[in-house]
Design a protein around this motif. Structure first.
Motif, PDB file in Angstrom:
ATOM      1  N   CYS A 373      60.370  39.833  13.096  1.00 33.16           N
ATOM      2  CA  CYS A 373      60.432  40.737  14.247  1.00 33.16           C
ATOM      3  C   CYS A 373      59.013  41.141  14.664  1.00 33.16           C
ATOM      4  CB  CYS A 373      61.232  41.995  13.911  1.00 33.16           C
ATOM      5  SG  CYS A 373      62.957  41.689  13.470  1.00 33.16           S
ATOM      6  N   SER A 374      58.811  41.251  15.961  1.00 32.98           N
ATOM      7  CA  SER A 374      57.515  41.689  16.472  1.00 32.98           C
ATOM      8  C   SER A 374      57.728  42.486  17.743  1.00 32.98           C
ATOM      9  CB  SER A 374      56.603  40.489  16.755  1.00 32.98           C
ATOM     10  OG  SER A 374      57.132  39.677  17.793  1.00 32.98           O
ATOM     11  N   HIS A 375      56.789  43.376  18.022  1.00 31.26           N
ATOM     12  CA  HIS A 375      56.831  44.126  19.264  1.00 31.26           C
ATOM     13  C   HIS A 375      55.414  44.519  19.648  1.00 31.26           C
ATOM     14  CE1 HIS A 375      56.377  47.443  16.478  1.00 31.26           C
ATOM     15  NE2 HIS A 375      56.285  48.316  17.461  1.00 31.26           N
ATOM     16  N   GLY A 376      55.205  44.741  20.947  1.00 38.53           N
ATOM     17  CA  GLY A 376      53.888  45.131  21.418  1.00 38.53           C
ATOM     18  C   GLY A 376      53.923  45.572  22.865  1.00 38.53           C
ATOM     19  N   SER A 377      52.925  46.345  23.248  1.00 36.27           N
ATOM     20  CA  SER A 377      52.830  46.804  24.637  1.00 36.27           C
ATOM     21  C   SER A 377      51.362  46.919  25.025  1.00 36.27           C
ATOM     22  CB  SER A 377      53.526  48.147  24.821  1.00 36.27           C
ATOM     23  OG  SER A 377      52.849  49.158  24.090  1.00 36.27           O
ATOM     24  N   THR A 378      51.110  46.737  26.303  1.00 35.38           N
ATOM     25  CA  THR A 378      49.755  46.896  26.839  1.00 35.38           C
ATOM     26  C   THR A 378      49.843  47.616  28.179  1.00 35.38           C
ATOM     27  OG1 THR A 378      49.824  44.743  27.978  1.00 35.38           O
ATOM     28  CG2 THR A 378      48.915  44.783  25.745  1.00 35.38           C
ATOM     29  N   VAL A 379      48.816  48.413  28.459  1.00 40.17           N
ATOM     30  CA  VAL A 379      48.667  49.055  29.768  1.00 40.17           C
ATOM     31  C   VAL A 379      47.222  48.854  30.190  1.00 40.17           C
ATOM     32  CG1 VAL A 379      48.822  51.182  31.104  1.00 40.17           C
ATOM     33  CG2 VAL A 379      50.417  50.793  29.208  1.00 40.17           C
ATOM     34  N   GLY A 380      47.025  48.272  31.353  1.00 41.49           N
ATOM     35  CA  GLY A 380      45.668  48.015  31.808  1.00 41.49           C
ATOM     36  C   GLY A 380      45.542  48.057  33.312  1.00 41.49           C
ATOM     37  N   GLN A 381      44.328  47.767  33.801  1.00 38.95           N
ATOM     38  CA  GLN A 381      44.063  47.723  35.226  1.00 38.95           C
ATOM     39  C   GLN A 381      43.617  46.321  35.603  1.00 38.95           C
ATOM     40  OE1 GLN A 381      41.186  51.028  35.476  1.00 38.95           O
ATOM     41  NE2 GLN A 381      42.770  52.237  36.480  1.00 38.95           N
ATOM     42  N   LEU A 382      43.468  46.091  36.888  1.00 43.01           N
ATOM     43  CA  LEU A 382      42.993  44.792  37.346  1.00 43.01           C
ATOM     44  C   LEU A 382      41.605  44.503  36.766  1.00 43.01           C
ATOM     45  CD1 LEU A 382      44.087  44.896  41.092  1.00 43.01           C
ATOM     46  CD2 LEU A 382      45.013  43.404  39.330  1.00 43.01           C
ATOM     47  N   ASN A 383      41.387  43.262  36.406  1.00 43.83           N
ATOM     48  CA  ASN A 383      40.135  42.844  35.795  1.00 43.83           C
ATOM     49  C   ASN A 383      39.024  42.806  36.844  1.00 43.83           C
ATOM     50  OD1 ASN A 383      38.018  40.936  34.827  1.00 43.83           O
ATOM     51  ND2 ASN A 383      39.360  40.836  33.026  1.00 43.83           N
ATOM     52  N   ASP A 384      38.036  43.685  36.703  1.00 43.34           N
ATOM     53  CA  ASP A 384      36.951  43.745  37.678  1.00 43.34           C
ATOM     54  C   ASP A 384      36.156  42.445  37.724  1.00 43.34           C
ATOM     55  OD1 ASP A 384      37.520  46.301  38.530  1.00 43.34           O
ATOM     56  OD2 ASP A 384      36.245  47.260  37.023  1.00 43.34           O
ATOM     57  N   ALA A 385      35.993  41.814  36.573  1.00 43.01           N
ATOM     58  CA  ALA A 385      35.244  40.550  36.540  1.00 43.01           C
ATOM     59  C   ALA A 385      35.979  39.467  37.320  1.00 43.01           C
ATOM     60  CB  ALA A 385      35.027  40.117  35.088  1.00 43.01           C
ATOM     61  N   ALA A 386      37.298  39.423  37.175  1.00 43.97           N
ATOM     62  CA  ALA A 386      38.076  38.436  37.909  1.00 43.97           C
ATOM     63  C   ALA A 386      38.028  38.708  39.411  1.00 43.97           C
ATOM     64  CB  ALA A 386      39.521  38.428  37.415  1.00 43.97           C
ATOM     65  N   LEU A 387      38.111  39.982  39.790  1.00 46.76           N
ATOM     66  CA  LEU A 387      38.015  40.340  41.205  1.00 46.76           C
ATOM     67  C   LEU A 387      36.653  39.929  41.774  1.00 46.76           C
ATOM     68  CD1 LEU A 387      39.659  43.898  41.238  1.00 46.76           C
ATOM     69  CD2 LEU A 387      40.551  41.840  42.350  1.00 46.76           C
ATOM     70  N   PHE A 388      35.584  40.217  41.015  1.00 44.50           N
ATOM     71  CA  PHE A 388      34.242  39.862  41.475  1.00 44.50           C
ATOM     72  C   PHE A 388      34.089  38.344  41.604  1.00 44.50           C
ATOM     73  CE2 PHE A 388      29.816  38.719  40.491  1.00 44.50           C
ATOM     74  CZ  PHE A 388      29.173  39.404  41.515  1.00 44.50           C
ATOM     75  N   TYR A 389      34.603  37.607  40.625  1.00 45.40           N
ATOM     76  CA  TYR A 389      34.513  36.150  40.634  1.00 45.40           C
ATOM     77  C   TYR A 389      35.211  35.574  41.875  1.00 45.40           C
ATOM     78  CZ  TYR A 389      35.258  31.315  39.069  1.00 45.40           C
ATOM     79  OH  TYR A 389      35.289  29.949  38.985  1.00 45.40           O
ATOM     80  N   MET A 390      36.387  36.095  42.202  1.00 43.72           N
ATOM     81  CA  MET A 390      37.138  35.592  43.353  1.00 43.72           C
ATOM     82  C   MET A 390      36.448  35.963  44.656  1.00 43.72           C
ATOM     83  SD  MET A 390      40.964  36.420  41.878  1.00 43.72           S
ATOM     84  CE  MET A 390      41.914  35.602  43.145  1.00 43.72           C
ATOM     85  N   GLN A 391      35.855  37.157  44.727  1.00 43.46           N
ATOM     86  CA  GLN A 391      35.138  37.562  45.939  1.00 43.46           C
ATOM     87  C   GLN A 391      33.901  36.712  46.157  1.00 43.46           C
ATOM     88  OE1 GLN A 391      35.525  42.002  44.742  1.00 43.46           O
ATOM     89  NE2 GLN A 391      35.181  42.063  46.960  1.00 43.46           N
ATOM     90  N   GLN A 392      33.258  36.315  45.059  1.00 44.09           N
ATOM     91  CA  GLN A 392      32.093  35.454  45.177  1.00 44.09           C
ATOM     92  C   GLN A 392      32.445  34.095  45.780  1.00 44.09           C
ATOM     93  OE1 GLN A 392      29.562  37.687  44.940  1.00 44.09           O
ATOM     94  NE2 GLN A 392      28.407  36.151  43.794  1.00 44.09           N
ATOM     95  N   ARG A 393      33.682  33.734  45.730  1.00 45.05           N
ATOM     96  CA  ARG A 393      34.130  32.458  46.278  1.00 45.05           C
ATOM     97  C   ARG A 393      34.871  32.610  47.599  1.00 45.05           C
ATOM     98  NH1 ARG A 393      32.473  32.290  41.734  1.00 45.05           N
ATOM     99  NH2 ARG A 393      31.856  30.413  40.579  1.00 45.05           N
ATOM    100  N   GLY A 394      34.596  33.722  48.281  1.00 46.44           N
ATOM    101  CA  GLY A 394      35.066  33.893  49.641  1.00 46.44           C
ATOM    102  C   GLY A 394      36.433  34.509  49.797  1.00 46.44           C
ATOM    103  N   ILE A 395      37.030  34.951  48.707  1.00 42.37           N
ATOM    104  CA  ILE A 395      38.349  35.580  48.787  1.00 42.37           C
ATOM    105  C   ILE A 395      38.147  37.088  48.947  1.00 42.37           C
ATOM    106  CG2 ILE A 395      40.534  35.960  47.572  1.00 42.37           C
ATOM    107  CD1 ILE A 395      40.038  33.366  46.061  1.00 42.37           C
ATOM    108  N   SER A 396      38.801  37.667  49.921  1.00 38.69           N
ATOM    109  CA  SER A 396      38.652  39.109  50.134  1.00 38.69           C
ATOM    110  C   SER A 396      39.177  39.886  48.927  1.00 38.69           C
ATOM    111  CB  SER A 396      39.409  39.542  51.391  1.00 38.69           C
ATOM    112  OG  SER A 396      40.805  39.448  51.193  1.00 38.69           O
TER     113      SER A 396
END
Length: 447
Positions: A373-396
């Motif tokens: 048996c296993s269980h787990g939970s996570t709570v997080g926000q959008l990854n700023d690095a991923a957002l920055f990477y996508m914006q660098q490639r022309g995505i708003s």
């Protein structure tokens, strides 16, 4: 005065009216449900399973009820066309808490059903229904179930005989329709007999911009070697309050797949109690929540492994924006002697703003020593690095947020085994993240 007093007074004053417009099978346990409701009342937030949703506040307003079963002026088969594209379904309607009988007697929908299968009002099949009704949904310890049992006057019966394989998905559209604020008490009884299989799709919609309070109790009996796929999709509006209790019991070598998707709502509280009562039984329970503004979604699950060699898996994902509130409390209980149990529970959540709130409480309760048996939970926000990477490639930035949120929620959507429904949900999820509430094409009710 507590919220439940108005319902106690209502039942005492309107008891005979309720009985006169309901089948004997439902009336047989009504007074006991009333006695239980008076004893336990509506659960407060001090009750562990209801700690994240204030039901006392939700049930406090004085809603109207259609106790005299007055007909609702709507012909949904003509006005409401919400078939999932490319998914051939047997389409049925429940208007508020009444099973809708179309002008043709339902022949268009029933011709998709195999011989012996029933999708109909419980009142027309009482001998069969009396063997199952209110057997799983105990009124002794849950005030919502007790309230629903004492007030519900009709029920949808879905019955699949032994070894019948239902080729078409059965789609049930629950439509809320009223000119005044309304309380609806909806009841569903599902029986899938030995070796049978069925796929059921329940869709909740609100046709009018009124305040609705819906209680719903679903009982599902899944016999030995049977398979049940149950999909529940909510697309209502911000003035809708939905409190749903689902009870499932599985026998040996049966399988249940349950998927609940909340795309738009006001306040939603879903409870699922699932009992694995026969060896070799397995279940897969998935949930997907997209909420913004001040919406509130609370999923509470209990899976009981009562015998050896059973398997369960859970995956619930939330994306919360603005000031939305989400809650997930899941408990897996492995009984003494339930050896060789395998269970996995995951709850993953994304808060898109600092104002969004998520409460998560995964739990394991194990009384056997040979289990996995296993269980787990996570709570997080959008990854700023991923957002920055996508914006660098022309995505708003807005488009990058949408793409990341879609990718996050996609794991739940991908688990749906019906390809047309899976494709439809991908489309609806994308529209939802882009701020558009997609309407079903050709629908005259959802304007």
């Amino acid at each position: 005065m507590k919220s439940e007093q108005q319902y106690i007074d209502l039942y005492e004053q309107a008891r005979q009216t309720i009985f006169d417009h309901a089948p004997e099978t439902m009336n047989a346990c009504r007074d006991q449900a009333f006695a239980d409701f008076k004893r336990v009342g509506l659960p407060s937030r001090s009750v562990e399973r209801y700690k994240y949703t204030d039901l006392q506040q939700l049930f406090a307003p004085d809603y109207g009820l259609n106790l005299n079963r007055l007909p609702i002026p709507v012909e949904p088969y003509k006005a409401f066309r919400c078939d999932v594209p490319n998914l051939s379904t047997a389409l049925f309607f429940v208007v508020n808490d009444s099973i809708h009988t179309p002008q043709d007697g339902g022949t268009a929908a029933h011709r998709h059903l195999p011989e012996g299968m029933i999708v109909d009002s419980l009142s027309r099949h009482q001998e069969l229904a009396s063997r199952y009704y209110a057997r799983l949904a105990s009124t002794a310890d849950d005030g919502v179930t007790a309230l629903n049992t004492m007030l519900a006057q009709d029920a949808l019966l879905i019955y699949v005989p032994r070894h019948v394989q239902v080729a078409h998905t059965v789609q049930v559209l629950n439509i809320l329709r009223s000119d005044v604020d309304l309380m609806v008490n909806r009841r569903v009884l599902i029986v899938v007999e030995e070796g049978a299989s069925a796929k059921l799709l329940f869709c909740d919609h609100a046709a009018d911009d009124r305040s609705f309070l819906t209680t719903q109790v679903i009982e599902a009996f899944v016999a030995e070697g049977a398979h049940l796929d149950l999909y529940c999709l909510e697309e209502t509006h911000a003035r809708n309050t939905r409190v749903s209790n689902l009870y499932i019991e599985q026998q040996a070598n049966s399988h249940v797949s349950h998927n609940v998707v909340t795309l738009h709502n006001g306040v939603t509280r879903n409870r699922m109690d699932l009992r694995l009562a026969g060896e070799g039984a397995s279940c897969s329970c998935n949930g997907c929540v997209i909420a913004d503004k001040e919406q509130h979604v609370d999923n509470n699950t209990l899976i009981e492994h009562l015998v050896p060699h059973c398997t369960s898996s859970e995956l619930y994902k939330y994306v919360l924006d603005d000031k939305a509130v989400g809650a997930f409390a899941g408990r897996v209980m492995v009984a003494e002697g339930a050896q060789q149990t395998s269970s996995e529970m995951r709850n993953q959540n994304l808060c898109a703003t600092r104002q969004a709130r998520m409460f998560t409480q995964p739990m394991l309760e194990i009384y056997a020593d040979d289990v996995k048996c296993s269980h787990g939970s996570t709570v997080g926000q959008l990854n700023d690095a991923a957002l920055f990477y996508m914006q660098q490639r022309g995505i708003s930035r807005a488009e990058a947020r949408t793409l990341l949120q879609q990718a996050f929620i996609g794991e739940v959507i991908d688990s749906i085994e019906l390809p047309p429904l899976r494709d439809r949900l991908r489309y609806l999820v994308e529209k939802r993240f882009r701020g558009e509430l997609s309407k079903c094409e050709g629908c005259k009710l959802c304007k």
